[in-house]
Design a protein around this motif. Structure first.
Motif, PDB file in Angstrom:
ATOM      1  N   UNK A 157      -2.069 -10.390   5.021  1.00  0.00           N
ATOM      2  CA  UNK A 157      -1.730  -8.967   5.106  1.00  0.00           C
ATOM      3  C   UNK A 157      -0.383  -8.695   4.443  1.00  0.00           C
ATOM      4  N   UNK A 158       0.571  -9.599   4.645  1.00  0.00           N
ATOM      5  CA  UNK A 158       1.864  -9.477   3.959  1.00  0.00           C
ATOM      6  C   UNK A 158       1.649  -9.489   2.446  1.00  0.00           C
ATOM      7  N   UNK A 159       0.837 -10.416   1.968  1.00  0.00           N
ATOM      8  CA  UNK A 159       0.524 -10.472   0.536  1.00  0.00           C
ATOM      9  C   UNK A 159      -0.081  -9.160   0.056  1.00  0.00           C
ATOM     10  N   UNK A 160      -0.921  -8.564   0.875  1.00  0.00           N
ATOM     11  CA  UNK A 160      -1.564  -7.310   0.473  1.00  0.00           C
ATOM     12  C   UNK A 160      -0.557  -6.172   0.383  1.00  0.00           C
ATOM     13  N   UNK A 161       0.403  -6.132   1.312  1.00  0.00           N
ATOM     14  CA  UNK A 161       1.462  -5.120   1.231  1.00  0.00           C
ATOM     15  C   UNK A 161       2.262  -5.297  -0.057  1.00  0.00           C
ATOM     16  N   UNK A 162       2.655  -6.537  -0.336  1.00  0.00           N
ATOM     17  CA  UNK A 162       3.457  -6.818  -1.536  1.00  0.00           C
ATOM     18  C   UNK A 162       2.663  -6.502  -2.800  1.00  0.00           C
ATOM     19  N   UNK A 163       1.417  -6.921  -2.840  1.00  0.00           N
ATOM     20  CA  UNK A 163       0.544  -6.655  -3.996  1.00  0.00           C
ATOM     21  C   UNK A 163       0.404  -5.154  -4.229  1.00  0.00           C
ATOM     22  N   UNK A 164       0.197  -4.412  -3.141  1.00  0.00           N
ATOM     23  CA  UNK A 164       0.056  -2.958  -3.237  1.00  0.00           C
ATOM     24  C   UNK A 164       1.356  -2.308  -3.687  1.00  0.00           C
ATOM     25  N   UNK A 165       2.455  -2.745  -3.089  1.00  0.00           N
ATOM     26  CA  UNK A 165       3.760  -2.149  -3.388  1.00  0.00           C
ATOM     27  C   UNK A 165       4.125  -2.333  -4.861  1.00  0.00           C
ATOM     28  N   UNK A 166       3.758  -3.466  -5.417  1.00  0.00           N
ATOM     29  CA  UNK A 166       4.108  -3.750  -6.813  1.00  0.00           C
ATOM     30  C   UNK A 166       3.258  -2.966  -7.808  1.00  0.00           C
ATOM     31  N   UNK A 167       2.218  -2.303  -7.320  1.00  0.00           N
ATOM     32  CA  UNK A 167       1.311  -1.579  -8.222  1.00  0.00           C
ATOM     33  C   UNK A 167       1.175  -0.112  -7.835  1.00  0.00           C
ATOM     34  N   UNK A 168       2.229   0.448  -7.253  1.00  0.00           N
ATOM     35  CA  UNK A 168       2.148   1.841  -6.813  1.00  0.00           C
ATOM     36  C   UNK A 168       2.288   2.786  -8.006  1.00  0.00           C
ATOM     37  N   UNK A 169       1.329   3.675  -8.106  1.00  0.00           N
ATOM     38  CA  UNK A 169       1.405   4.785  -9.061  1.00  0.00           C
ATOM     39  C   UNK A 169       0.902   6.027  -8.332  1.00  0.00           C
ATOM     40  N   UNK A 170       1.757   7.028  -8.242  1.00  0.00           N
ATOM     41  CA  UNK A 170       1.467   8.204  -7.416  1.00  0.00           C
ATOM     42  C   UNK A 170       1.240   9.418  -8.301  1.00  0.00           C
ATOM     43  N   UNK A 171       0.126  10.096  -8.078  1.00  0.00           N
ATOM     44  CA  UNK A 171      -0.145  11.360  -8.753  1.00  0.00           C
ATOM     45  C   UNK A 171       0.674  12.448  -8.063  1.00  0.00           C
ATOM     46  N   UNK A 172       1.632  13.000  -8.772  1.00  0.00           N
ATOM     47  CA  UNK A 172       2.476  14.067  -8.218  1.00  0.00           C
ATOM     48  C   UNK A 172       1.967  15.397  -8.742  1.00  0.00           C
ATOM     49  N   UNK A 173       1.388  16.183  -7.851  1.00  0.00           N
ATOM     50  CA  UNK A 173       0.810  17.467  -8.243  1.00  0.00           C
ATOM     51  C   UNK A 173       1.853  18.553  -8.024  1.00  0.00           C
ATOM     52  N   UNK A 174       2.482  18.983  -9.095  1.00  0.00           N
ATOM     53  CA  UNK A 174       3.526  19.990  -9.126  1.00  0.00           C
ATOM     54  C   UNK A 174       4.815  19.452  -8.494  1.00  0.00           C
ATOM     55  N   UNK A 175       5.809  20.309  -8.437  1.00  0.00           N
ATOM     56  CA  UNK A 175       7.105  19.930  -7.876  1.00  0.00           C
ATOM     57  C   UNK A 175       7.065  20.035  -6.352  1.00  0.00           C
ATOM     58  N   UNK A 176       8.122  19.559  -5.713  1.00  0.00           N
ATOM     59  CA  UNK A 176       8.230  19.791  -4.279  1.00  0.00           C
ATOM     60  C   UNK A 176       8.420  21.286  -4.027  1.00  0.00           C
ATOM     61  N   UNK A 177       7.987  21.796  -2.859  1.00  0.00           N
ATOM     62  CA  UNK A 177       8.293  23.182  -2.520  1.00  0.00           C
ATOM     63  C   UNK A 177       9.808  23.394  -2.506  1.00  0.00           C
ATOM     64  N   UNK A 178      10.253  24.550  -2.955  1.00  0.00           N
ATOM     65  CA  UNK A 178      11.691  24.802  -3.074  1.00  0.00           C
ATOM     66  C   UNK A 178      12.425  24.536  -1.759  1.00  0.00           C
ATOM     67  N   UNK A 179      11.830  24.973  -0.640  1.00  0.00           N
ATOM     68  CA  UNK A 179      12.505  24.845   0.650  1.00  0.00           C
ATOM     69  C   UNK A 179      12.661  23.396   1.099  1.00  0.00           C
TER      70      UNK A 179
END
Length: 467
Positions: A157-179
């Motif tokens: 499970x530790x290996x899976x966390x590390x494997x996942x963390x090293x391959x993170x790519x996040x789809x960011x849909x628009x900017x954060x809300x101003x507030x």
């Protein structure tokens, strides 16, 4: 189940019993097979299938394990072992390392000892430190001891966390809300420190994908059928169609850009564009194992990926606000959000309806299952990152709106101060599993500090030691 592959490199030293080392190499491999663990051995490297000796063997082991793309390195000390060979292999591979050896037998009647495994583990631990290689130690035990299987599962499970963390790519849909200044992040720093990549897209790209999904129709219809079969629909059918189209569009965009999580600006522009809240669509994707978080909270998406990776059985997580204290329980707190939680988290049939604070449809209302949960939050500022981490349990409380769960912690004032004083914010991720030890151990491999909100560090360390 995550697919984790271990590099199996049992080791020996020449002055101790080679036959016994070969024996335990085979016994350990048999036990791994019995437990269903995917591993690559080194029986083709030399006649014994053991790591020892000169650079030729070391280099061949490194070459093979790199070619096999192993996720973790397992170094059983079948006798004393060769500490410098272990360290050289571990340094070259840059994956989590599990150090272990089978418990020695009673000395021979004449006083001879065949393996001295524990002594070799002491030596290898020191040399790994000299090489600055982080490692996980599984206590000196027998192959049939329960702690052996538990330790291996946790390491995977530790290996899976590390494997996942090293391959993170996040789809960011628009900017954060101003507030929401609290959800700002440093994109460049996340890339430089952790290789965490963001794929930002503007809102019109999402709305174009929604129109395309509705025009095609088939996949949207399937999502609508799923909703009717699994939830109570309290919105109009054309509004449900928009929910389904949004889900299909986000999934398609995540696939297009190779992203494993999504952070969306859930209000206010989206409502002007398509007339709904995205919560139910988020929930549908969360149920499929694609974490979607609200208010463009990039750190929240990172947290969700880590938490879900820590459980190898596929339990879904939920993204929540810390909101208010429990009116009756002195250590109680309400975890809530407008409705993005996966339906497998709910203890009742979820409703697709209206949210607490907005006039647009598309949120889910359902109380989550009670029981023990892990709560976590990856966050940072001023160049320092850490993982807030701890346990809670679901309790009874007043009826709520959105997706919600009343929880009890050991000391709410201590937790409250921890969040206010930072570097954390009012968002967290929960999961109905105890993954605290796994996440705590994984932090050493990814360069962040574990930050336990209760004083349980010695308890966590004792568990990891096999106590």
């Amino acid at each position: 189940m995550a697919n984790i592959k271990l590099g199996y490199a049992p080791t020996r030293r020449s002055i101790f019993s080679a036959p016994d080392a070969i024996k335990y190499r085979g016994l350990t491999a048999d036990r791994l097979t019995e437990l269903g663990i995917d591993f690559v051995d080194i029986t083709d490297i030399n006649d014994e299938g053991l790591l020892y000796g000169d650079d030729e063997v070391v280099n061949k082991v490194i070459e093979k394990f790199k070619a096999e793309k192993i996720d973790g390195l397992f170094l059983p000390h079948c006798n004393f072992g060769t500490e410098f060979a272990c360290a050289r292999v571990a340094k070259a591979l840059n994956v989590p390392v599990l150090l272990w050896g089978p418990l020695d037998e009673r000395p021979e009647p004449d006083g001879r000892r065949l393996r001295d495994t524990q002594c070799g583990l002491f030596a290898t631990g020191k040399v790994l430190r000299r090489f600055r290689v982080p490692f996980t130690y599984m206590t000196n035990c027998r192959l049939t001891d329960p702690v052996f299987e538990r330790g291996l599962r946790d390491f995977m499970a530790v290996c899976n966390v590390v494997k996942t963390f090293k391959k993170i790519r996040i789809l960011q849909i628009s900017t954060r809300p101003y507030e929401f200044w609290s959800t700002m992040c440093n994109e460049g720093e996340l890339l430089e420190k952790f290789n965490i990549q963001l794929t930002p897209i503007p809102m019109p790209e999402l709305t174009d994908a929604i129109k395309k999904a509705k025009a095609e129709g088939t996949e949207v219809a399937g999502v609508m059928n799923y909703c009717h079969e699994n939830m109570e629909i309290c919105i109009k059918e054309n509004e449900l169609e928009n929910v389904a189209a949004l889900k299909v569009a986000m999934k398609g965009l995540a696939d297009k850009y190779g992203c494993n999580a999504i952070a969306i600006q859930c209000w206010n522009q989206l409502q002007r564009e398509i007339g709904i809240m995205p919560c139910a669509a988020n929930a549908l994707l969360n149920e499929e194992g694609i974490p979607v978080v609200c208010e463009t909270d990039i750190h929240g998406a990172i947290t969700a990926l880590m938490v879900e990776a820590a459980d190898l059985e596929g339990t879904r997580s939920f993204f929540a606000d810390w909101t208010i204290r429990h009116p009756d329980n002195p250590n109680g707190e309400l975890l809530q959000h407008c409705g993005p939680w996966p339906i497998s988290v709910a203890k009742e049939t979820p409703k697709i309806t209206y949210p607490l604070a907005f006039d647009h449809p598309g949120s889910i209302t359902a109380e989550a299952k009670h029981g023990d949960v892990t709560l976590a939050r990856f966050d940072g500022d001023n160049g320092e990152y850490s993982l807030l981490l701890g346990r809670a349990k679901g309790v009874e409380g007043p009826k709520g709106m959105g997706t919600y769960l009343w929880v009890e912690v050991d000391n709410i004032k201590r937790l409250e101060a921890k969040i206010v004083e930072g570097p954390y914010i009012h968002h967290c991720v929960g999961i109905h599993k105890d993954v605290v030890p796994v996440l705590y151990e994984a932090c050493k491999y990814i360069g962040i500090a574990p930050d336990l909100y209760d004083p349980i560090e010695e308890e966590v360390k004792a568990y990891l030691r096999g106590e």
